[in-house]
Design a protein around this motif. Structure first.
Motif, PDB file in Angstrom:
ATOM      1  N   LYS A 103     -16.007 -10.385  -0.404  1.00 54.30           N
ATOM      2  CA  LYS A 103     -15.014 -10.431   0.703  1.00 54.30           C
ATOM      3  C   LYS A 103     -15.225  -9.339   1.610  1.00 54.30           C
ATOM      4  CE  LYS A 103     -11.418 -12.046  -0.930  1.00 54.30           C
ATOM      5  NZ  LYS A 103      -9.877 -12.361  -1.070  1.00 54.30           N
ATOM      6  N   ILE A 104     -14.434  -9.042   2.704  1.00 57.02           N
ATOM      7  CA  ILE A 104     -14.347  -7.800   3.440  1.00 57.02           C
ATOM      8  C   ILE A 104     -13.187  -7.209   2.990  1.00 57.02           C
ATOM      9  CG2 ILE A 104     -13.965  -6.801   5.579  1.00 57.02           C
ATOM     10  CD1 ILE A 104     -15.151  -9.411   6.785  1.00 57.02           C
ATOM     11  N   HIS A 105     -12.346  -7.711   2.558  1.00 59.07           N
ATOM     12  CA  HIS A 105     -10.990  -6.967   2.310  1.00 59.07           C
ATOM     13  C   HIS A 105     -10.451  -7.699   0.934  1.00 59.07           C
ATOM     14  CE1 HIS A 105     -10.636  -5.449   6.164  1.00 59.07           C
ATOM     15  NE2 HIS A 105     -10.722  -6.415   6.664  1.00 59.07           N
ATOM     16  N   TYR A 106      -9.906  -6.728  -0.021  1.00 58.03           N
ATOM     17  CA  TYR A 106      -9.380  -7.345  -0.993  1.00 58.03           C
ATOM     18  C   TYR A 106      -8.066  -6.482  -1.106  1.00 58.03           C
ATOM     19  CZ  TYR A 106     -13.436  -9.374  -2.897  1.00 58.03           C
ATOM     20  OH  TYR A 106     -14.817 -10.153  -3.067  1.00 58.03           O
ATOM     21  N   LYS A 107      -6.784  -7.094  -1.535  1.00 58.82           N
ATOM     22  CA  LYS A 107      -5.609  -6.391  -1.681  1.00 58.82           C
ATOM     23  C   LYS A 107      -5.148  -6.494  -3.133  1.00 58.82           C
ATOM     24  CE  LYS A 107      -5.564  -7.533   2.929  1.00 58.82           C
ATOM     25  NZ  LYS A 107      -6.447  -8.319   3.377  1.00 58.82           N
ATOM     26  N   VAL A 108      -4.509  -5.411  -3.501  1.00 64.15           N
ATOM     27  CA  VAL A 108      -4.317  -5.503  -5.076  1.00 64.15           C
ATOM     28  C   VAL A 108      -3.087  -5.054  -5.182  1.00 64.15           C
ATOM     29  CG1 VAL A 108      -5.100  -5.044  -7.585  1.00 64.15           C
ATOM     30  CG2 VAL A 108      -6.895  -5.379  -5.809  1.00 64.15           C
ATOM     31  N   GLY A 109      -1.983  -5.634  -5.741  1.00 63.97           N
ATOM     32  CA  GLY A 109      -0.817  -5.321  -6.039  1.00 63.97           C
ATOM     33  C   GLY A 109       0.325  -6.274  -6.206  1.00 63.97           C
ATOM     34  N   VAL A 110       1.339  -6.016  -6.225  1.00 63.89           N
ATOM     35  CA  VAL A 110       2.444  -7.050  -6.449  1.00 63.89           C
ATOM     36  C   VAL A 110       2.760  -7.834  -5.150  1.00 63.89           C
ATOM     37  CG1 VAL A 110       3.751  -5.834  -8.161  1.00 63.89           C
ATOM     38  CG2 VAL A 110       4.563  -5.288  -5.836  1.00 63.89           C
ATOM     39  N   PHE A 111       3.239  -9.085  -5.244  1.00 66.98           N
ATOM     40  CA  PHE A 111       3.390  -9.944  -4.105  1.00 66.98           C
ATOM     41  C   PHE A 111       3.623  -9.424  -2.809  1.00 66.98           C
ATOM     42  CE2 PHE A 111       6.132 -13.044  -1.899  1.00 66.98           C
ATOM     43  CZ  PHE A 111       5.003 -13.809  -1.432  1.00 66.98           C
ATOM     44  N   MET A 112       4.996  -8.746  -3.134  1.00 70.78           N
ATOM     45  CA  MET A 112       5.662  -8.023  -2.081  1.00 70.78           C
ATOM     46  C   MET A 112       5.029  -7.085  -1.158  1.00 70.78           C
ATOM     47  SD  MET A 112       8.244 -10.163  -1.065  1.00 70.78           S
ATOM     48  CE  MET A 112       8.859  -8.802   0.413  1.00 70.78           C
ATOM     49  N   GLN A 113       4.259  -6.300  -1.959  1.00 75.08           N
ATOM     50  CA  GLN A 113       3.151  -5.354  -1.229  1.00 75.08           C
ATOM     51  C   GLN A 113       2.157  -6.090  -0.655  1.00 75.08           C
ATOM     52  OE1 GLN A 113       1.919  -3.311  -4.587  1.00 75.08           O
ATOM     53  NE2 GLN A 113       3.843  -1.816  -4.328  1.00 75.08           N
ATOM     54  N   LYS A 114       1.583  -7.058  -1.066  1.00 76.93           N
ATOM     55  CA  LYS A 114       0.591  -7.728  -0.176  1.00 76.93           C
ATOM     56  C   LYS A 114       1.049  -8.794   0.937  1.00 76.93           C
ATOM     57  CE  LYS A 114      -1.124  -9.694  -4.000  1.00 76.93           C
ATOM     58  NZ  LYS A 114      -2.099 -10.149  -5.092  1.00 76.93           N
ATOM     59  N   PHE A 115       2.411  -9.246   0.659  1.00 81.58           N
ATOM     60  CA  PHE A 115       3.182  -9.959   1.479  1.00 81.58           C
ATOM     61  C   PHE A 115       3.584  -9.182   2.914  1.00 81.58           C
ATOM     62  CE2 PHE A 115       6.937 -12.697   2.938  1.00 81.58           C
ATOM     63  CZ  PHE A 115       6.231 -13.720   3.448  1.00 81.58           C
ATOM     64  N   SER A 116       3.710  -7.817   2.723  1.00 84.19           N
ATOM     65  CA  SER A 116       4.194  -7.079   3.681  1.00 84.19           C
ATOM     66  C   SER A 116       2.976  -6.753   4.773  1.00 84.19           C
ATOM     67  CB  SER A 116       4.589  -5.625   3.026  1.00 84.19           C
ATOM     68  OG  SER A 116       3.328  -4.977   2.771  1.00 84.19           O
ATOM     69  N   ILE A 117       2.115  -7.177   4.313  1.00 88.52           N
ATOM     70  CA  ILE A 117       0.864  -7.299   5.535  1.00 88.52           C
ATOM     71  C   ILE A 117       0.804  -8.522   6.318  1.00 88.52           C
ATOM     72  CG2 ILE A 117      -1.760  -7.375   5.711  1.00 88.52           C
ATOM     73  CD1 ILE A 117      -1.905  -5.902   2.908  1.00 88.52           C
ATOM     74  N   VAL A 118       1.029  -9.606   5.693  1.00 86.74           N
ATOM     75  CA  VAL A 118       1.283 -10.709   6.397  1.00 86.74           C
ATOM     76  C   VAL A 118       2.637 -10.740   7.304  1.00 86.74           C
ATOM     77  CG1 VAL A 118       2.073 -13.323   6.029  1.00 86.74           C
ATOM     78  CG2 VAL A 118       0.278 -12.290   4.463  1.00 86.74           C
ATOM     79  N   LEU A 119       3.551 -10.148   6.765  1.00 86.72           N
ATOM     80  CA  LEU A 119       4.938  -9.969   7.698  1.00 86.72           C
ATOM     81  C   LEU A 119       4.574  -9.167   8.912  1.00 86.72           C
ATOM     82  CD1 LEU A 119       7.792  -9.546   4.949  1.00 86.72           C
ATOM     83  CD2 LEU A 119       7.196 -11.410   6.664  1.00 86.72           C
ATOM     84  N   LYS A 120       3.791  -8.101   8.757  1.00 84.64           N
ATOM     85  CA  LYS A 120       3.434  -7.344   9.557  1.00 84.64           C
ATOM     86  C   LYS A 120       2.506  -8.115  10.939  1.00 84.64           C
ATOM     87  CE  LYS A 120       1.521  -2.930  11.083  1.00 84.64           C
ATOM     88  NZ  LYS A 120       1.745  -3.005  12.375  1.00 84.64           N
ATOM     89  N   ARG A 121       1.907  -8.985  10.315  1.00 84.68           N
ATOM     90  CA  ARG A 121       1.148  -9.789  11.469  1.00 84.68           C
ATOM     91  C   ARG A 121       1.944 -10.781  12.210  1.00 84.68           C
ATOM     92  NH1 ARG A 121      -3.766 -10.853   7.344  1.00 84.68           N
ATOM     93  NH2 ARG A 121      -4.790  -9.076   7.535  1.00 84.68           N
ATOM     94  N   VAL A 122       2.957 -11.371  11.400  1.00 78.75           N
ATOM     95  CA  VAL A 122       3.695 -12.361  12.215  1.00 78.75           C
ATOM     96  C   VAL A 122       4.948 -12.253  12.903  1.00 78.75           C
ATOM     97  CG1 VAL A 122       2.567 -14.268  10.649  1.00 78.75           C
ATOM     98  CG2 VAL A 122       4.825 -13.197  10.161  1.00 78.75           C
ATOM     99  N   LEU A 123       5.460 -11.006  12.289  1.00 80.21           N
ATOM    100  CA  LEU A 123       6.933 -10.460  12.790  1.00 80.21           C
ATOM    101  C   LEU A 123       6.682  -9.779  14.048  1.00 80.21           C
ATOM    102  CD1 LEU A 123       8.992  -9.397   9.651  1.00 80.21           C
ATOM    103  CD2 LEU A 123       9.129 -11.496  10.943  1.00 80.21           C
ATOM    104  N   PRO A 124       7.678  -9.963  15.026  1.00 84.45           N
ATOM    105  CA  PRO A 124       7.667  -9.073  16.225  1.00 84.45           C
ATOM    106  C   PRO A 124       7.834  -7.416  15.688  1.00 84.45           C
ATOM    107  CG  PRO A 124       9.344 -10.595  16.470  1.00 84.45           C
ATOM    108  CD  PRO A 124       8.769 -10.781  15.186  1.00 84.45           C
ATOM    109  N   ASP A 125       7.107  -6.394  16.422  1.00 89.14           N
ATOM    110  CA  ASP A 125       6.799  -5.213  16.083  1.00 89.14           C
ATOM    111  C   ASP A 125       8.144  -4.495  15.601  1.00 89.14           C
ATOM    112  OD1 ASP A 125       4.219  -5.351  16.256  1.00 89.14           O
ATOM    113  OD2 ASP A 125       4.251  -4.409  18.409  1.00 89.14           O
ATOM    114  N   LYS A 126       9.264  -4.863  16.426  1.00 92.95           N
ATOM    115  CA  LYS A 126      10.482  -3.739  16.170  1.00 92.95           C
ATOM    116  C   LYS A 126      11.137  -4.618  14.941  1.00 92.95           C
ATOM    117  CE  LYS A 126      11.285  -1.949  20.677  1.00 92.95           C
ATOM    118  NZ  LYS A 126      12.213  -1.830  21.663  1.00 92.95           N
TER     119      LYS A 126
END
Length: 167
Positions: A132-155
């Protein structure tokens, strides 16, 4: 974090092109997906390496070369002992928040995951015919923080990070 991997890629790509095969795995960071307080240059350098990987893999695909990146979260290593960071200046307006953040970063590393997890992930990538292009390795919340950044408003996301770092 950025120029070193570029120099390594420049050095190995001619041989990989001539043999019409190769695999480059760039080690980025989950921190490269977000601007973290007091780690702006680190986050930027790892984010830039993510984008270089995306672009370069398209440029070399016709030569049979595969490029991917792996973004680790916090792992229990001695990285904190060799970490370069701005000095903590007594009396500075940033003394307390920066000092507290440095301590928190060290605690995250000290309580991080077993680095064997990262080694296993790299071995799996090496054995994968089409990484794949990207792999993320870590605990769930660290990886989930990337998802949150994409879906939550910036502020909202910024507020979440500031709360996490107690800023």
């Amino acid at each position: 974090n950025f120029f070193g991997p570029i120099e390594v890629m420049k050095a190995v790509l001619p041989q990989m092109r001539s043999q019409k095969s190769g695999l480059i795995i760039n080690v980025t960071s989950i921190a490269g997906y977000m601007g973290l307080p007091y780690r702006s240059v680190y986050s930027a350098s790892k984010g830039a390496l993510e984008l270089i990987t995306e672009a370069l893999r398209m440029e070399v695909k016709n030569f049979g070369i595969k490029i991917t990146n792996i973004a680790p979260g916090d792992f229990a290593t001695n990285i904190a002992s060799g970490r370069f960071h701005a000095p903590l200046i007594k009396g500075s307006a940033y003394e307390k928040p920066y000092g507290d953040t440095l301590k928190m970063m060290d605690e995250h590393v000290n309580s991080g995951s077993n680095p064997d997890m990262m080694a296993i992930a790299v071995a799996k990538i090496i054995e994968t015919p089409n990484p794949k292009i990207h792999y993320k390795v870590g605990v769930f919340m660290q990886k989930f923080s990337i998802v949150l950044k994409r879906v939550l408003p910036d502020k909202v996301y910024e507020k979440m990070l500031m709360n996490h770092y107690k800023l």
